[in-house]
Design a protein around this motif. Structure first.
Motif, short mmCIF file in Angstrom:
data_model
loop_
_atom_site.label_atom_id
_atom_site.label_comp_id
_atom_site.label_asym_id
_atom_site.label_seq_id
_atom_site.Cartn_x
_atom_site.Cartn_y
_atom_site.Cartn_z
N LEU A 19 0.82 -1.21 0.00
CA LEU A 19 0.00 0.00 0.00
C LEU A 19 0.86 1.26 0.00
N ASP A 20 2.00 1.19 0.68
CA ASP A 20 2.93 2.33 0.63
C ASP A 20 3.44 2.57 -0.79
N VAL A 21 3.68 1.49 -1.51
CA VAL A 21 4.09 1.61 -2.91
C VAL A 21 2.96 2.20 -3.74
N LEU A 22 1.75 1.70 -3.53
CA LEU A 22 0.58 2.20 -4.27
C LEU A 22 0.39 3.69 -4.05
N ALA A 23 0.69 4.15 -2.85
CA ALA A 23 0.51 5.57 -2.51
C ALA A 23 1.42 6.48 -3.33
N CYS A 24 2.47 5.92 -3.92
CA CYS A 24 3.41 6.73 -4.70
C CYS A 24 2.87 7.11 -6.09
N PHE A 25 1.76 6.51 -6.49
CA PHE A 25 1.21 6.76 -7.82
C PHE A 25 0.18 7.88 -7.77
N ALA A 26 0.07 8.61 -8.90
CA ALA A 26 -0.84 9.75 -8.95
C ALA A 26 -2.24 9.37 -9.40
N GLU A 27 -2.39 8.23 -10.06
CA GLU A 27 -3.70 7.83 -10.59
C GLU A 27 -4.67 7.43 -9.48
N LYS A 28 -5.92 7.19 -9.87
CA LYS A 28 -6.89 6.67 -8.92
C LYS A 28 -6.39 5.31 -8.42
N LYS A 29 -6.41 5.13 -7.13
CA LYS A 29 -5.81 3.93 -6.54
C LYS A 29 -6.89 2.92 -6.15
N VAL A 30 -6.73 1.70 -6.67
CA VAL A 30 -7.71 0.64 -6.45
C VAL A 30 -6.98 -0.58 -5.90
N ILE A 31 -7.58 -1.23 -4.92
CA ILE A 31 -7.03 -2.49 -4.42
C ILE A 31 -8.06 -3.59 -4.61
N ILE A 32 -7.60 -4.75 -5.06
CA ILE A 32 -8.43 -5.96 -5.12
C ILE A 32 -7.76 -6.98 -4.22
N THR A 33 -8.46 -7.38 -3.17
CA THR A 33 -7.84 -8.28 -2.18
C THR A 33 -8.87 -9.14 -1.47
N PRO A 34 -8.51 -10.37 -1.13
CA PRO A 34 -9.36 -11.20 -0.26
C PRO A 34 -8.93 -11.11 1.20
N PHE B 270 -3.26 -5.76 -6.97
CA PHE B 270 -3.79 -7.08 -6.64
C PHE B 270 -2.99 -7.60 -5.44
N GLU B 271 -3.62 -7.57 -4.29
CA GLU B 271 -2.94 -7.96 -3.06
C GLU B 271 -3.49 -9.29 -2.56
N ASN B 272 -2.69 -10.31 -2.71
CA ASN B 272 -3.02 -11.68 -2.33
C ASN B 272 -4.03 -12.28 -3.30
N ASP B 273 -3.86 -13.56 -3.57
CA ASP B 273 -4.79 -14.32 -4.39
C ASP B 273 -4.90 -15.70 -3.74
N LEU B 274 -6.01 -15.96 -3.10
CA LEU B 274 -6.14 -17.17 -2.31
C LEU B 274 -6.05 -18.43 -3.17
N PRO B 275 -5.31 -19.44 -2.70
CA PRO B 275 -5.38 -20.73 -3.37
C PRO B 275 -6.76 -21.32 -3.20
N ASP B 276 -7.08 -22.32 -4.03
CA ASP B 276 -8.43 -22.87 -4.02
C ASP B 276 -8.76 -23.66 -2.76
N ASN B 277 -7.75 -23.97 -1.94
CA ASN B 277 -8.06 -24.68 -0.70
C ASN B 277 -8.37 -23.73 0.44
N ILE B 278 -8.45 -22.42 0.13
CA ILE B 278 -8.83 -21.42 1.13
C ILE B 278 -9.84 -20.48 0.49
N LYS B 279 -10.93 -20.24 1.15
CA LYS B 279 -11.98 -19.36 0.62
C LYS B 279 -12.22 -18.19 1.55
#
Length: 519
Positions: free
Chosen positions: A420-435, A510-519
């Motif tokens: 998120l600290d890295v994301l904050a360095c960008f000027a564009e609209k900031k979006v996170i997709i995370t589980p 894209f922060e984290n992508d759960l394996p299929d054995n975790i929902k």
């Protein structure tokens, strides 16, 4: 002739039931072929899979019993009844494939496991076929295939376990013999995060020397043995990534490769579900230090307080802690959309480092790798050049075309905050997709709520996926984020589709992508 038709149809039903069980096999594979991993998945998903299997079995039974009851006088009623189960099972399999639940890696071990599973189902199917010859109502026993699918899969794993142990022992024995013959200096790298990046950095720092490293995230006994058996020739150094999901894993791995140099990148809140707490994580990782010889070296990340505390523990080897008053440290850290820059200090000499790698952890990993590289004879020039030439590891703060930061390979509270600290360095609209975070045991809810607060401080939009979305959302709203800018989705694909609603320039993490054995 009639008996052969009954046998053929029942066998077809049994074989189709193999496909019905593939989702369970996938979870079994992702869980390291451990039944406890499957049990944990079932519990985490509120036994949804068992409910689906029961639904298929119950619906099949009702359909078959009604059909046979109504048309028992019909000569071929028994055949049509079993055909009903085959049709319903085919629909079940089709739905699983559509949802991506049936894909698995066709490894040799999986082939052996499915073969045993097939034998078990065919044996049960033979009994069903024999019984149905005496009564058409016995055809309904075929529906039990679906209900037994998860348990038969685990039974097949139990039956195969001794065979797999023998096969694993042969691989390990062969790897040990080859390591003894080639005698490389083995460098073991473990830690709650940063292992793969550290491995790649260290390999670059040892440029000019003969080096081999385990590929990707090969950090299990079989993964390391495959590397040794298939790829090790006459290399002077072997860099092995060592994973620890359970207590004793590191000890087992060290028993195979016998490392001389060890690196612990960090101690954090990873795998708390299996290692209980941070003390358990520290104990599991410190098994590496206990395996090193007296003339070996253990490198600890002094920028991670729990890791630095390990310096007070007993070990037969020499220990060095980077950071603080140590021989190696960094200062003047800067992070922006172009990468990371800092000053690396080695024995009082300052070296400017500019790399395309993103994140504050890059400077820490550079220090621990530099300490190990110096022990192996590398000079500062090679160390700096390696960091500046390093390419991002796939799915680890990887900046992609199209305004995407891919940090989808697993996640932990420290790594997410860094992202998120890295994301904050960008000027564009900031979006996170995370589980959110998983496998954090009793602190999981708290950590996901804290993640929401960090998201609120940086992001314009939050797209939250899965069962932990509400906890993250609660934290974000509590920190003042507009609820209209927070969306919850059942899957990542749905979240990606939802990005179309955001107009203008955007940068998506894209922060984290759960394996299929975790929902």
């Amino acid at each position: 002739m009639d008996s052969w038709i009954a046998v053929a149809l029942t066998a077809a039903a049994a074989i189709l039931s193999v496909a019905v069980g593939l989702p369970i096999f996938k979870i079994f594979q992702l869980s390291g072929y451990k039944a406890r991993g499957v049990r944990a998945w079932l519990k985490a998903t509120r036994y949804n899979a068992l409910i689906r299997y029961f639904g298929l079995a119950a619906f099949s039974f009702i359909a078959m019993i009604v059909y046979v009851g109504c048309f028992a006088v019909f000569e071929y009623a028994r055949y049509c009844a079993i055909a009903l189960y085959i049709a319903l099972a085919a629909v079940f399999v089709g739905a699983a494939v559509k949802n991506g639940d049936a894909k698995l890696k066709p490894t040799k071990r999986m082939v052996r496991l499915i073969t045993t599973y097939v034998v078990l189902l065919l044996a049960f199917g033979a009994g069903v076929a024999a019984a149905s010859w005496y009564s058409p109502y016995c055809q309904t026993l075929a529906c039990v295939f679906a209900l037994f699918a998860p348990f038969t899969a685990l039974l097949a794993g139990f039956i195969n376990a001794p065979i797999e142990k023998i096969i694993a022992w042969r691989y390990i024995r062969r790897a040990k013999r080859k390591l003894a013959a080639v005698a490389p200096v083995v460098i073991g790298i473990t830690g709650s995060y940063g292992k793969t990046t550290a491995k790649n950095l260290l390999r670059g720092m040892l440029d000019g020397k003969s080096v081999i490293a385990t590929p990707g995230s090969y950090n299990t006994p079989m993964g390391i043995c495959l590397t040794v058996n298939n790829d090790l020739n006459n290399e002077e150094y072997l860099i092995a990534e060592l994973g620890a999901r359970y207590s004793g894993d590191i000890k087992e791995l060290c028993g195979i490769v016998s490392p001389k140099v060890g690196i612990i990148t960090a101690i954090g809140d990873m795998h708390l579900e299996t290692l209980k707490n941070r003390a358990g994580v520290a104990d599991a990782k410190y098994a590496l230090a206990k395996a090193l010889p007296e003339d070996g070296l253990l490198v600890l990340n002094g920028y991670n307080s729990d890791c630095a505390a390990l310096a007070d523990r007993d070990a037969p080897c020499k220990k060095t802690v980077v950071g603080g008053d140590g021989d190696i440290s960094y200062k003047d850290l800067k992070i922006d959309a172009r990468g990371t820059s800092f000053t690396l200090v080695i024995d009082g000499d300052e070296h400017s480092v500019n790399t395309k790698l993103l994140g504050a952890h890059i400077a820490e990993l550079t220090c621990v790798c530099a300490a190990a590289a110096r022990y192996c004879g590398a000079d500062a020039e090679h160390i700096v050049a390696a960091v500046e030439a390093a390419k991002p590891v796939e799915h680890r703060l990887q900046l992609l075309d199209g305004g995407v930061i891919d940090d989808a390979y697993n996640s932990n509270p420290v790594g997410a905050k860094n992202a998120l600290d890295v994301l904050a360095c960008f000027a564009e609209k900031k979006v996170i997709i995370t589980p959110g975070f998983v496998e954090l045991g009793s602190i999981e809810k708290q950590c996901n709520t804290e993640l929401g607060k960090h998201i609120a401080a940086v992001c314009d939009y939050a797209y939250l996926v899965g069962s932990r979305a509400e906890d993250i959302k609660a934290g974000a709203i509590a920190a003042g984020m507009n609820e209209n800018n927070i969306s919850c989705f059942a899957s990542r694909d749905e979240a990606v589709e939802g990005l179309k609603e955001i107009s203008g320039e955007r940068i998506v993490l894209f922060e984290n992508d759960l394996p299929d054995n975790i929902k």
